[in-house]
Design a protein around this motif. Structure first.
Motif, PDB file in Angstrom:
ATOM      1  N   PRO A 593      16.279  -5.929 -89.379  1.00  0.00           N
ATOM      2  CA  PRO A 593      17.267  -6.820 -88.773  1.00  0.00           C
ATOM      3  C   PRO A 593      17.630  -7.988 -89.702  1.00  0.00           C
ATOM      4  O   PRO A 593      16.817  -8.419 -90.529  1.00  0.00           O
ATOM      5  N   ILE A 594      18.839  -8.468 -89.543  1.00  0.00           N
ATOM      6  CA  ILE A 594      19.294  -9.664 -90.264  1.00  0.00           C
ATOM      7  C   ILE A 594      19.325 -10.815 -89.258  1.00  0.00           C
ATOM      8  O   ILE A 594      19.953 -10.715 -88.194  1.00  0.00           O
ATOM      9  N   TYR A 595      18.635 -11.899 -89.595  1.00  0.00           N
ATOM     10  CA  TYR A 595      18.584 -13.057 -88.711  1.00  0.00           C
ATOM     11  C   TYR A 595      19.360 -14.212 -89.343  1.00  0.00           C
ATOM     12  O   TYR A 595      19.338 -14.404 -90.555  1.00  0.00           O
ATOM     13  N   HIS A 596      20.034 -14.986 -88.496  1.00  0.00           N
ATOM     14  CA  HIS A 596      20.836 -16.119 -88.971  1.00  0.00           C
ATOM     15  C   HIS A 596      20.242 -17.430 -88.480  1.00  0.00           C
ATOM     16  O   HIS A 596      19.693 -17.508 -87.379  1.00  0.00           O
ATOM     17  N   TYR A 597      20.395 -18.467 -89.320  1.00  0.00           N
ATOM     18  CA  TYR A 597      19.956 -19.805 -88.933  1.00  0.00           C
ATOM     19  C   TYR A 597      20.877 -20.355 -87.842  1.00  0.00           C
ATOM     20  O   TYR A 597      22.059 -19.963 -87.760  1.00  0.00           O
ATOM     21  N   PRO A 598      20.371 -21.254 -87.005  1.00  0.00           N
ATOM     22  CA  PRO A 598      21.206 -21.810 -85.929  1.00  0.00           C
ATOM     23  C   PRO A 598      22.518 -22.402 -86.428  1.00  0.00           C
ATOM     24  O   PRO A 598      23.556 -22.265 -85.757  1.00  0.00           O
ATOM     25  N   GLU A 599      22.473 -23.048 -87.602  1.00  0.00           N
ATOM     26  CA  GLU A 599      23.697 -23.689 -88.105  1.00  0.00           C
ATOM     27  C   GLU A 599      24.714 -22.676 -88.628  1.00  0.00           C
ATOM     28  O   GLU A 599      25.861 -23.039 -88.927  1.00  0.00           O
ATOM     29  N   GLU A 600      24.329 -21.384 -88.736  1.00  0.00           N
ATOM     30  CA  GLU A 600      25.243 -20.363 -89.249  1.00  0.00           C
ATOM     31  C   GLU A 600      26.046 -19.683 -88.143  1.00  0.00           C
ATOM     32  O   GLU A 600      26.919 -18.863 -88.438  1.00  0.00           O
ATOM     33  N   VAL A 601      25.746 -20.004 -86.870  1.00  0.00           N
ATOM     34  CA  VAL A 601      26.416 -19.317 -85.772  1.00  0.00           C
ATOM     35  C   VAL A 601      27.165 -20.314 -84.898  1.00  0.00           C
ATOM     36  O   VAL A 601      26.947 -21.526 -84.973  1.00  0.00           O
ATOM     37  N   GLU A 602      28.093 -19.771 -84.082  1.00  0.00           N
ATOM     38  CA  GLU A 602      28.856 -20.611 -83.152  1.00  0.00           C
ATOM     39  C   GLU A 602      29.104 -19.850 -81.863  1.00  0.00           C
ATOM     40  O   GLU A 602      29.144 -18.619 -81.840  1.00  0.00           O
ATOM     41  N   GLU A 603      29.237 -20.603 -80.772  1.00  0.00           N
ATOM     42  CA  GLU A 603      29.560 -20.014 -79.479  1.00  0.00           C
ATOM     43  C   GLU A 603      31.058 -20.128 -79.247  1.00  0.00           C
ATOM     44  O   GLU A 603      31.645 -21.197 -79.401  1.00  0.00           O
ATOM     45  N   ARG A 604      31.685 -19.024 -78.874  1.00  0.00           N
ATOM     46  CA  ARG A 604      33.108 -19.041 -78.529  1.00  0.00           C
ATOM     47  C   ARG A 604      33.457 -17.778 -77.748  1.00  0.00           C
ATOM     48  O   ARG A 604      32.814 -16.739 -77.897  1.00  0.00           O
ATOM     49  N   ASP A 605      34.438 -17.901 -76.913  1.00  0.00           N
ATOM     50  CA  ASP A 605      34.952 -16.760 -76.149  1.00  0.00           C
ATOM     51  C   ASP A 605      33.858 -16.026 -75.380  1.00  0.00           C
ATOM     52  O   ASP A 605      33.869 -14.799 -75.260  1.00  0.00           O
ATOM     53  N   GLY A 606      32.883 -16.810 -74.915  1.00  0.00           N
ATOM     54  CA  GLY A 606      31.830 -16.206 -74.114  1.00  0.00           C
ATOM     55  C   GLY A 606      30.776 -15.465 -74.900  1.00  0.00           C
ATOM     56  O   GLY A 606      29.908 -14.820 -74.306  1.00  0.00           O
ATOM     57  N   GLY A 607      30.797 -15.565 -76.221  1.00  0.00           N
ATOM     58  CA  GLY A 607      29.796 -14.887 -77.050  1.00  0.00           C
ATOM     59  C   GLY A 607      29.324 -15.781 -78.177  1.00  0.00           C
ATOM     60  O   GLY A 607      29.720 -16.951 -78.289  1.00  0.00           O
ATOM     61  N   VAL A 608      28.463 -15.237 -79.019  1.00  0.00           N
ATOM     62  CA  VAL A 608      27.944 -15.957 -80.181  1.00  0.00           C
ATOM     63  C   VAL A 608      28.279 -15.139 -81.419  1.00  0.00           C
ATOM     64  O   VAL A 608      28.056 -13.918 -81.447  1.00  0.00           O
ATOM     65  N   TYR A 609      28.783 -15.825 -82.475  1.00  0.00           N
ATOM     66  CA  TYR A 609      29.275 -15.129 -83.656  1.00  0.00           C
ATOM     67  C   TYR A 609      28.844 -15.869 -84.925  1.00  0.00           C
ATOM     68  O   TYR A 609      28.605 -17.081 -84.909  1.00  0.00           O
ATOM     69  N   VAL A 610      28.786 -15.122 -86.035  1.00  0.00           N
ATOM     70  CA  VAL A 610      28.547 -15.728 -87.340  1.00  0.00           C
ATOM     71  C   VAL A 610      29.800 -16.495 -87.738  1.00  0.00           C
ATOM     72  O   VAL A 610      30.919 -15.957 -87.687  1.00  0.00           O
ATOM     73  N   LYS A 611      29.624 -17.765 -88.106  1.00  0.00           N
ATOM     74  CA  LYS A 611      30.773 -18.613 -88.412  1.00  0.00           C
ATOM     75  C   LYS A 611      31.642 -18.029 -89.520  1.00  0.00           C
ATOM     76  O   LYS A 611      32.874 -17.984 -89.409  1.00  0.00           O
ATOM     77  N   ASP A 612      31.010 -17.573 -90.603  1.00  0.00           N
ATOM     78  CA  ASP A 612      31.779 -17.165 -91.782  1.00  0.00           C
ATOM     79  C   ASP A 612      32.407 -15.792 -91.653  1.00  0.00           C
ATOM     80  O   ASP A 612      33.499 -15.541 -92.183  1.00  0.00           O
ATOM     81  N   THR A 613      31.742 -14.861 -90.942  1.00  0.00           N
ATOM     82  CA  THR A 613      32.215 -13.473 -90.919  1.00  0.00           C
ATOM     83  C   THR A 613      32.763 -13.028 -89.567  1.00  0.00           C
ATOM     84  O   THR A 613      33.438 -11.996 -89.483  1.00  0.00           O
ATOM     85  N   GLY A 614      32.428 -13.766 -88.512  1.00  0.00           N
ATOM     86  CA  GLY A 614      32.868 -13.368 -87.188  1.00  0.00           C
ATOM     87  C   GLY A 614      32.054 -12.250 -86.581  1.00  0.00           C
ATOM     88  O   GLY A 614      32.379 -11.744 -85.502  1.00  0.00           O
ATOM     89  N   GLU A 615      30.990 -11.834 -87.248  1.00  0.00           N
ATOM     90  CA  GLU A 615      30.163 -10.756 -86.710  1.00  0.00           C
ATOM     91  C   GLU A 615      29.479 -11.208 -85.423  1.00  0.00           C
ATOM     92  O   GLU A 615      29.074 -12.370 -85.294  1.00  0.00           O
ATOM     93  N   THR A 664      17.051 -27.227 -78.156  1.00  0.00           N
ATOM     94  CA  THR A 664      18.469 -26.898 -78.052  1.00  0.00           C
ATOM     95  C   THR A 664      19.286 -28.057 -78.604  1.00  0.00           C
ATOM     96  O   THR A 664      18.888 -29.221 -78.502  1.00  0.00           O
ATOM     97  N   ALA A 665      20.422 -27.730 -79.196  1.00  0.00           N
ATOM     98  CA  ALA A 665      21.299 -28.772 -79.728  1.00  0.00           C
ATOM     99  C   ALA A 665      21.786 -29.679 -78.608  1.00  0.00           C
ATOM    100  O   ALA A 665      21.902 -30.896 -78.780  1.00  0.00           O
TER     101      ALA A 665
END
Length: 853
Positions: A593-615, A664-665
């Protein structure tokens, strides 16, 4: 007042505390002492929020005790030896010493911004020669007193790290660092005689009233006192009898075979005579020695052809097998097997088609064949069909006692009490550890080094280009003169288990500059540790070893009698957790698995995504913070954004300290907003006219004294989250108050003092801006005025025909007749009576009014 800029405020007050030297501990007779200690960290290079929580808890206690007039010792050090440093050196081509001291410098730099009330003048690392030289002196003293010895032993051997591992360092049969399959190997090892103190260590647990019950139970189980039967099986070939020890002699009538360890003297003799036995024994030694490894490994056996006689029937012969699940270190290295009532024996007997003879009935078997072993506890009452005191129902304990009594009466066995606790093997085949201060001389044997030659320093010029211990390969370090005869000799190249380093550091903190392990006058003054704080994962080994070491140091004259139990109170804190962010759309090349740091992700549209790639991200909630999962939060980022006080407030506020807390932030942001609110409240009060009067002074001061009482009690009982909840409530009361300037000023300064253990920097600034004398950190803790805690009025619920319909507030000492009049005049009562008279009115003073309409 300037606006609240936490990083500026915090740096200023940390500088003020340091210049005033208020956290430097010195012996004095005019104050009671208080020693608070958190388990010291391993210098991995970065602190995490778990560190922040642990050290903030200790800091709250230390600051509170300082304010209540105690002379506080609150030190810090580093548990600095161990394999990670060697592994890092091998990976980078550097040196463990450089890696360790660089990490210590980095972590000290990360910890100081937290504003901890630590006496940094006492700081040391266990890899300092000044520290491990005194540890070597302790070893020599223990050796002189017979507390340490050398013997051959079967150990867990990591073939990659090429070192001995403790049972607890073997996970799923593999080394905890290397991941290599662990092997059994017989080596000459140094041991501490901790088993001699099994009974004392067990009995003394009852005196540790301020330790968590679960920790005491874990130690009790680890020490493992049990009463059993020791006896011998006579061999049919006339060879030496095979002695066994069993805690379940009540199952002897179900004996199927006798099993011996691959390291038993009989097995060794057969190994020397037979290539087949030698090959089998070699295969057995590939497995680890941990209980987990033994339970999960495939059961392997070799029929020796030897037969023994059952002690109750000389015509009943049992075969003798070498079995891979039997260890020489447990009991006598030999067992009798009752497969019907022991799962390991059952698996072995099933594999090798050996008899399975029930001794007591399994209620779930309906008299049929056993599909697995039936293993009731000694406390359970079962029906014996082959019992020592006759067939019928009895507990296992009753049956065991009956078996021991019969064996002793008939003269073929003896009741013996044994302990599970084994002597502590301290030898490790690695470089980055404390050298064992002995010399091997061809003429004199094993000779202790002279104390005037300590410390035996580690050489710096070593290489890690090959596996194994660099001390064995060093061209000159090992060579020395015998301390006894002066002839050429060789140094011991094994170093000490790092648990040794952490088993006495608390005592060294009392006098870190002493030229002996401790200085008795300082140990007499500062010991014991009044409050020890650390993780539950250290409940057994570290704490048990420290208890043994304190006894050994007392025997050798390095600690007073009172310090035999070194920790008066123990608190085990929960973890700081955080969600794990796993990439839901791709993995690494090898499928991980690939894990991301909290600062690398964002919440939007009811989901959570990688900021840079949208994955898309798969969120795994509330897991322990781990570097391998990238779900760590950097405390320095929080401090630079919000300030240390926000981090401290949040890790204490959300959950009882013994439970986990999720970072939590949103929680950090809310904590920061509250501290801003307190700051603004201070600003508002500071700008009030000095002589302004208002309403509700007494009410505000009464609430202030309630807050003093409640916060004080909460801190003293480790209810830090409860203390913070009280402070939230008092802040709301103060914010709404219309009291005059004097009352509000007194209230905000008291609020600052009550917040000081949790948010010391903000408290200092409020104290300063309100004109407080000196430093808030050294101001006397406020004391609740009991007269202000007495309520003048009381609110009584009114029940009409058994249902609550209203309430009235009356003077606390109002006459019952007057209370009845007021209740009958209440609108709800008047409506229920509809102009009539009540059938009955019952007034319970201070509690309730009941009206029967």
């Amino acid at each position: 007042m300037p606006r609240y800029v936490a990083p500026e405020i915090e740096a200023r007050w940390q500088d003020a505390w340091e210049k005033a030297g208020i956290f430097q501990a010195n012996r004095t007779d005019d104050k009671p002492k208080y020693y608070v200690l958190e388990m010291f960290p391993y210098p991995s290079g970065r602190i995490h929020m778990g560190h922040v929580r642990n050290y903030t808890m200790g800091d709250v206690v230390a600051r509170y005790k300082l304010s209540t007039g105690h002379n506080v010792l609150h030190p810090m050090g580093w548990d600095a030896f161990g394999m990670p440093a060697e592994n890092a050196a091998m990976a980078s081509g550097g040196h463990p010493k450089d890696w360790t001291y660089n990490n210590i410098a980095d972590m000290r730099g990360q910890m100081k911004p937290l504003g901890l009330s630590i006496d940094w003048s006492r700081e040391f690392a266990t890899c300092d020669p000044e520290y491990y030289g005194q540890q070597q002196a302790l070893f020599l003293d223990f050796l002189e007193k017979g507390l340490v010895y050398r013997k051959n032993a079967v150990v867990n051997w990591d073939p990659v790290d090429m070192t001995v591992l403790a049972n607890e360092q073997v996970e799923n049969g593999r080394g905890w660092r290397s991941g290599a399959l662990v092997e059994r190997r017989e080596l000459t090892q140094w041991f501490f005689k901790i088993s001699d103190y099994s009974e004392e260590l067990l009995d003394a647990l009852d005196s540790l009233e301020n330790w968590p019950a679960k920790v005491r139970l874990m130690q009790e189980n680890w020490i493992g006192k049990s009463r059993g039967l020791q006896f011998s099986f006579e061999r049919t070939d006339g060879g030496e009898a095979i002695e066994v020890y069993t805690t379940r002699p009540d199952t002897l009538m179900g004996a199927s075979f006798v099993g011996i360890s691959p390291d038993h003297p009989i097995a060794k003799a057969l190994e020397a005579e037979s290539d087949e036995v030698a090959a089998f024994v070699a295969e057995c030694r590939k497995g680890g020695t941990t209980e987990e490894a033994i339970e999960t490994a495939e059961k392997l056996g070799y029929d020796t052809g030897i037969k023994v006689k059952h002690p109750l029937d000389p015509n009943w012969e049992l075969p003798v097998w070498i079995a891979n699940f039997i260890l020489m270190d447990y009991g006598t290295g030999a067992i009798f097997a009752c497969p019907a009532h022991d799962q390991r024996d059952f698996e072995f007997a099933t594999k090798y088609d050996l008899p399975i003879i029930p001794v007591f009935e399994d209620p779930s078997s309906d008299g049929g064949d056993l599909s697995e072993a039936y293993v009731p506890t000694k406390a359970e009452k079962v029906r014996y069909v082959k019992g020592f005191s006759g067939d019928g129902e009895q507990t296992g304990e009753e049956a065991v006692n009956a078996a021991v009594d019969k064996a002793e009466a008939d003269g073929w066995g003896e009741g013996v009490t044994k302990f599970r606790l084994r002597d502590w093997g301290l030898s490790r085949q690695r470089y980055w550890g404390c050298p064992i201060p002995v010399v091997h001389c061809d003429s004199c044997g094993v000779v202790p080094e002279k104390k005037e030659n300590l410390p035996v320093r580690l050489p710096d010029d070593v290489s890690f280009d090959k596996p194994g211990n660099p001390l064995d390969r060093h061209p000159t370090w090992r060579d020395c003169d015998c301390p006894t005869c002066g002839k050429p000799a060789k140094r011991e190249t094994d170093t000490m288990d790092t648990f040794v380093d952490s088993s006495w550091y608390f005592a060294r903190f009392t006098a870190p500059d002493a030229e002996t392990p401790t200085r008795m006058e300082d140990a007499e003054y500062w010991m014991n540790v009044d409050q020890y704080i650390g993780g539950i994962e250290h409940a057994i080994l570290h704490l048990l070893y420290s208890r043994f070491f304190a006894r050994a140091m007392q025997i050798c004259g390095h600690l007073p009698e009172k310090a035999k139990e070194p920790f008066n109170a123990l608190f085990t804190q929960g973890m700081v957790t955080h969600a794990i962010y796993e990439n839901a759309e791709r993995k690494t090349e090898n499928g991980r698995p690939i894990y991301h740091y909290p600062e690398e992700v964002e919440e939007r549209d009811g989901g959570v995504y990688v900021k840079d790639t949208g994955e898309a991200i798969k969120v795994i909630p509330s897991a322990k913070m781990s570097k391998s999962k990238n779900n760590v939060v950097d405390p320095l980022q929080i401090i630079s954004s919000y300030g240390a006080d926000t981090a401290r407030w949040f890790v204490l506020s959300d959950s009882p300290p013994e439970r986990d807390v999720e970072w939590t932030a949103a929680g950090a942001e809310a904590a920061h907003k509250h501290l801003n609110r307190v700051w603004n409240l201070c600003d508002k009060i500071a700008s009030m006219e000095p002589d302004a009067t208002g309403s509700g002074d007494d009410e505000l001061l009464r609430e202030m004294h309630k807050a003093i009482r409640d916060v004080t009690l909460s801190i003293e009982t480790f209810g830090f989250n409860a203390a913070i909840a009280k402070l939230y409530g008092f802040t709301n009361t103060l914010a709404k108050s219309k009291a005059g300037t004097a009352a509000q000023k007194q209230a905000i300064m008291t609020l600052a003092q009550l917040m000081s253990p949790m948010t010391p920097h903000l408290a200092e600034d409020i104290w300063h801006h309100q004109g407080g004398a000196g430093l808030c950190a050294t101001a006397s803790w406020p004391v609740a005025d009991d007269t202000m805690l007495v309520e003048d009025s009381v609110t009584l619920p009114i029940q009409i025909n058994g249902k609550r319909r209203g309430e009235i507030t009356v003077a606390k000492d109002l006459d019952k007749a007057e209370v009845e009049k007021l209740a009958l005049a209440h609108e709800a009562v008047q409506k229920a009576l509809n102009g009539g008279a009540p059938k009955k009115v019952i007034v319970v003073p201070g509690r309730i009014v009941n009206v029967v309409a």
